[in-house]
Scaffold this motif. Structure first.
Motif, mmCIF file in Angstrom:
data_model
loop_
_atom_site.group_PDB
_atom_site.id
_atom_site.type_symbol
_atom_site.label_atom_id
_atom_site.label_comp_id
_atom_site.label_asym_id
_atom_site.label_seq_id
_atom_site.Cartn_x
_atom_site.Cartn_y
_atom_site.Cartn_z
ATOM 1 N N VAL A 274 0.860 -1.178 0.000
ATOM 2 C CA VAL A 274 0.000 0.000 0.000
ATOM 3 C C VAL A 274 0.897 1.229 0.000
ATOM 4 C CG1 VAL A 274 -1.744 1.282 1.319
ATOM 5 C CG2 VAL A 274 -1.832 -1.202 1.230
ATOM 6 N N VAL A 275 0.557 2.237 -0.798
ATOM 7 C CA VAL A 275 1.339 3.475 -0.829
ATOM 8 C C VAL A 275 1.208 4.151 0.529
ATOM 9 C CG1 VAL A 275 1.606 5.726 -1.916
ATOM 10 C CG2 VAL A 275 0.951 3.757 -3.304
ATOM 11 N N GLY A 276 2.341 4.467 1.134
ATOM 12 C CA GLY A 276 2.352 5.119 2.434
ATOM 13 C C GLY A 276 3.576 5.993 2.573
ATOM 14 N N PHE A 277 3.691 6.644 3.711
ATOM 15 C CA PHE A 277 4.819 7.534 3.969
ATOM 16 C C PHE A 277 6.127 6.753 3.889
ATOM 17 C CE2 PHE A 277 7.877 9.766 6.575
ATOM 18 C CZ PHE A 277 7.742 11.060 6.112
ATOM 19 N N GLY A 278 7.075 7.268 3.121
ATOM 20 C CA GLY A 278 8.382 6.641 2.991
ATOM 21 C C GLY A 278 8.506 5.622 1.883
ATOM 22 N N THR A 279 7.392 5.167 1.306
ATOM 23 C CA THR A 279 7.476 4.155 0.251
ATOM 24 C C THR A 279 7.873 4.803 -1.072
ATOM 25 O OG1 THR A 279 5.141 4.365 -0.318
ATOM 26 C CG2 THR A 279 5.722 2.664 1.263
ATOM 27 N N TRP A 280 8.522 4.014 -1.893
ATOM 28 C CA TRP A 280 8.801 4.406 -3.269
ATOM 29 C C TRP A 280 7.674 3.839 -4.123
ATOM 30 C CZ3 TRP A 280 12.456 7.640 -5.098
ATOM 31 C CH2 TRP A 280 13.486 7.999 -4.223
#
Length: 156
Positions: free
Chosen positions: A84-90
């Motif tokens: 899941v797209v979240g804070f810190g992910t590329w």
């Protein structure tokens, strides 16, 4: 006061910038101000007026950085599942109109730099991508118009 998320590297960058302003730039500006005062504090002393303006601009920058650092909360580790797209992910996304593929790291607003692939989670595109999974399509209303993106890949 609402906390603003920031990565550890982003926090270090802001802290280093503040330290540089305090230890290197401020002494230089104060020296220029003292030198300009030797010619008198008059309305026609342009050197003094410029030095005073530089000093006030520097103080505003220092205050702004102090405020930002006080509002920051460093996020360490993953707070979301890996798919899941979240804070810190590329995140790798494709613009469906142009076919352009973009790669972003989701970061806080104080360290956002789209040209270098760092997208703020508070930007229109960032807000729309948060919580999305691979394969999801997202329509975003940006200042440049409506854009549709597809999430291709999420990297930790």
């Amino acid at each position: 006061m609402e906390k603003i998320p920031i990565t550890r590297n982003g926090y270090r960058h802001l802290a280093a910038e503040l330290l540089h302003l305090r230890r290197v730039v401020r002494p230089r500006v104060l020296e220029e101000l003292q030198e300009a005062r030797l010619f008198g504090i008059k309305a026609d002393n342009q050197q003094y007026l410029l030095a005073r303006e530089n000093h006030s601009v520097l103080l505003r920058k220092i205050h702004d950085l102090e405020t930002k650092l006080a509002q920051c909360e460093i996020f360490v580790g993953r707070k979301f599942t890996s798919k899941v797209v979240g804070f810190g992910t590329w995140t790798v996304v494709r613009n469906l109109e142009t076919g352009e593929t973009l790669r972003f790291q989701m970061v806080g607003p104080y360290e956002s730099d789209v040209a270098n692939g760092r997208l703020s989670i508070l930007s229109p595109v960032g807000r729309s991508l948060m919580g999305r999974s691979e394969g999801d399509e997202v329509t975003v209303f940006t200042p440049a118009g409506e854009r549709t993106y597809q999430v291709l890949e999420i990297l930790s």
